[in-house]
Write a protein that holds these residues in place. Structure first.
Motif, PDB file in Angstrom:
ATOM      1  N   LEU A  54      46.029  34.446 -25.785  1.00  0.00           N
ATOM      2  CA  LEU A  54      44.991  35.148 -25.024  1.00  0.00           C
ATOM      3  C   LEU A  54      45.576  36.305 -24.218  1.00  0.00           C
ATOM      4  N   ARG A  55      46.754  36.117 -23.656  1.00  0.00           N
ATOM      5  CA  ARG A  55      47.395  37.220 -22.926  1.00  0.00           C
ATOM      6  C   ARG A  55      47.686  38.380 -23.864  1.00  0.00           C
ATOM      7  N   LEU A  56      48.262  38.084 -25.004  1.00  0.00           N
ATOM      8  CA  LEU A  56      48.576  39.125 -25.979  1.00  0.00           C
ATOM      9  C   LEU A  56      47.301  39.812 -26.462  1.00  0.00           C
ATOM     10  N   GLY A  57      46.304  39.027 -26.814  1.00  0.00           N
ATOM     11  CA  GLY A  57      45.052  39.596 -27.302  1.00  0.00           C
ATOM     12  C   GLY A  57      44.332  40.433 -26.261  1.00  0.00           C
ATOM     13  N   THR A  58      44.311  39.952 -25.032  1.00  0.00           N
ATOM     14  CA  THR A  58      43.659  40.695 -23.951  1.00  0.00           C
ATOM     15  C   THR A  58      44.388  42.009 -23.703  1.00  0.00           C
ATOM     16  N   TYR A  59      45.710  41.949 -23.697  1.00  0.00           N
ATOM     17  CA  TYR A  59      46.484  43.186 -23.521  1.00  0.00           C
ATOM     18  C   TYR A  59      46.133  44.188 -24.621  1.00  0.00           C
ATOM     19  N   GLU A  60      46.117  43.734 -25.858  1.00  0.00           N
ATOM     20  CA  GLU A  60      45.833  44.644 -26.966  1.00  0.00           C
ATOM     21  C   GLU A  60      44.408  45.190 -26.889  1.00  0.00           C
ATOM     22  N   LEU A  61      43.459  44.359 -26.531  1.00  0.00           N
ATOM     23  CA  LEU A  61      42.070  44.819 -26.401  1.00  0.00           C
ATOM     24  C   LEU A  61      41.922  45.901 -25.331  1.00  0.00           C
TER      25      LEU A  61
END
Length: 135
Positions: A78-85
């Motif tokens: 979720l951290r990685l995905g949120t950062y990318e979003l």
């Protein structure tokens, strides 16, 4: 590249007293493509710089969960995905969601993919820059 970043974040979650950049060297150095290594380091530095904000945003969109109750796997995907979003301008929302769901299916539980998809979808709709919806 995303898998290397995820593995770095996963390990860092257990070793908070270690330097994230040093942990990253172990995982990212195995990437053969120099551009991917550079991109991975950019992700790591960006996540390191924005981790508090990322955690606040994720917490805001969790339903009946708290960040510390999540599995280490789901939390860091979720951290990685949120950062990318939110911070990577040239990656469409659908690509981010698909990649994070796959990481969840590979490294998480049988429910991780669905859970990650639901949370990141809500984050995308509520927080992603408007330009990302036109990609």
């Amino acid at each position: 590249m995303r898998e290397s970043v995820f593995k770095t974040l996963f390990q860092w979650d257990f070793q908070k007293d270690e330097d994230l950049t040093e942990i990253a060297k172990q995982h990212i150095s195995s990437l053969e493509d120099e551009k991917l290594r550079e991109q991975a380091y950019c992700y790591i530095e960006g996540i390191k710089r924005t981790i508090e904000s990322l955690d606040e945003i994720i917490s805001k969109y969790l339903q009946n969960w708290t960040l510390d109750r999540l599995s280490v796997t789901d939390r860091n995907i979720l951290r990685l995905g949120t950062y990318e979003l939110l911070y990577v301008e040239d990656v469409p929302i659908e690509v981010t969601l698909d990649e994070m769901i796959e990481l969840g299916k590979t490294y998480g539980t049988e429910n991780s993919g669905k859970f990650i998809n639901g949370v990141l979808d809500r984050i995308a709709k509520g927080e992603a820059p408007k330009e990302k919806f036109d990609m």
